[in-house]
Design an enzyme around this catalytic site. Structure first.
Site, mmCIF file in Angstrom:
data_model
loop_
_atom_site.group_PDB
_atom_site.id
_atom_site.type_symbol
_atom_site.label_atom_id
_atom_site.label_comp_id
_atom_site.label_asym_id
_atom_site.label_seq_id
_atom_site.Cartn_x
_atom_site.Cartn_y
_atom_site.Cartn_z
ATOM 1 N N GLU A 29 20.834 5.937 1.720
ATOM 2 C CA GLU A 29 20.434 4.587 2.132
ATOM 3 C C GLU A 29 21.607 3.834 2.733
ATOM 4 O OE1 GLU A 29 18.458 2.380 2.798
ATOM 5 O OE2 GLU A 29 16.539 2.571 1.754
ATOM 6 N N ASN A 158 12.759 -4.183 1.903
ATOM 7 C CA ASN A 158 13.155 -3.243 2.951
ATOM 8 C C ASN A 158 12.947 -3.877 4.326
ATOM 9 O OD1 ASN A 158 14.199 -0.638 2.131
ATOM 10 N ND2 ASN A 158 12.238 -0.296 1.093
ATOM 11 N N ASP A 209 10.160 1.252 5.442
ATOM 12 C CA ASP A 209 11.465 1.294 4.781
ATOM 13 C C ASP A 209 12.484 0.582 5.666
ATOM 14 O OD1 ASP A 209 13.788 2.199 3.165
ATOM 15 O OD2 ASP A 209 12.337 3.548 2.259
#
Length: 302
Positions: A29, A158, A209
């Site tokens: 991430e 997100n 996301d």
């Protein structure tokens, strides 16, 4: 007021890229790129690791962290900002020394997740429950050491990114899957209006996301669970989809000397043994392999 309802595309374009890093992160991430050093950075949140990749030489380093980091931003050539489950930290590039800058929130049951620096030099950072508990997180605005809560009762924050003129912010709660937009002050990064739905993806496969917004205002979004990078126009119309060879792409970032390449992190989190065997690239860091008109991330103003 609502925006576009789940735009559709006629086809998904095949993957044209490759693997930038073969390490399988549990939860890759928070990728970013520093053009001054030609270096890409990203986290394995669950593994408590910070990955460093020099693009020109392919030299790779992995830095162990004492916390779960999720977002990194340049402050100046010597320092970086890291958002983590233990708050905000200044990291000294030479040697990796960490100094705590302050808390994001007073909720030890939460950790940081998605975030991005606005053109004003302020940070938007989302928090979430460590087990993605419903409504446990929030989205915050950080100006220097001043932290302001923007939105509460968020499950999985997100999609945080900003239009090229700094006048629009995009974000989502992946648990709801509404891609949102809100007008913000270009000088401060603070909202000046009420959020509205850019695209309702609640009935579509996969979760919204991480996202980035390019120089033309197009939004490049990683679709967790669907194995694609989706591209939206600023009005919410879905322009196209690019397949990636992972089920759980997590976040994109513009990289390269001209910001014309797209890095994508991914994760093997939640996959059982059979799932990992069939998703062999899960957790690896990819390059999409298409030319983009990207933008470099602004520095965080401390």
């Amino acid at each position: 007021m609502t925006g576009t309802i789940a735009g559709t595309t006629s086809e998904t374009l095949p993957f044209a890229g490759g693997i930038l890093c073969h390490v399988n992160s549990e939860l890759g991430e928070g990728p970013s790129y520093d053009p001054a050093t030609d270096t890409a950075w990203w986290f394995d949140i669950k593994g408590r690791k910070l990955h460093e990749l020099h693009l020109g030489s392919s030299a790779k380093r992995v830095h162990e962290l004492p916390f779960m980091g999720s977002v990194l931003a340049v402050i100046d050539p010597a320092r970086q900002l890291i958002a983590s489950d233990e708050g905000l930290f200044v990291r000294h590039v030479d040697g990796g020394r960490l100094e705590r800058l302050g808390a994001i929130e007073d909720k030890p049951e939460c950790r940081s997740n998605d975030g991005r620096v606005h053109q004003s030099g302020t940070l938007w950072i989302g928090t979430m429950g460590r087990s993605a508990e419903k409504g446990a997180g929030s989205i915050y605005h950080v100006a220097g050491t001043t932290v302001t809560k923007l939105y509460a009762n968020v499950g999985i924050p997100n999609g945080i990114c900003f239009s090229p003129d700094g006048a629009t912010a995009y974000f989502t709660d992946s648990a709801v899957n509404h891609f949102m937009r809100v007008a913000v002050d270009p000088a401060t990064g603070l909202p000046v209006g009420s959020p509205e739905i850019l695209s309702d993806e609640s009935g579509s496969p996969g979760d919204i996301d991480g996202a980035v917004c390019d120089a033309d205002g197009l939004i490049w979004n990683a679709r967790w669970g669907a194995g694609t990078i989706d591209v939206y126009r600023p009005d919410g119309t879905k322009l196209r989809r690019h397949a990636v060879p992972v089920t759980q792409p997590s976040c994109p970032a513009f990289i390269g000397a001209r910001a014309d390449r797209l890095l994508v992190t991914s994760a093997w989190q939640g996959l059982d043994e059979a799932g990992r065997a069939s998703d062999v690239h899960a957790g690896r860091t990819l390059e999409l392999g298409v030319a983009v008109r990207g933008r470099f991330e602004p520095a965080f103003r401390l």
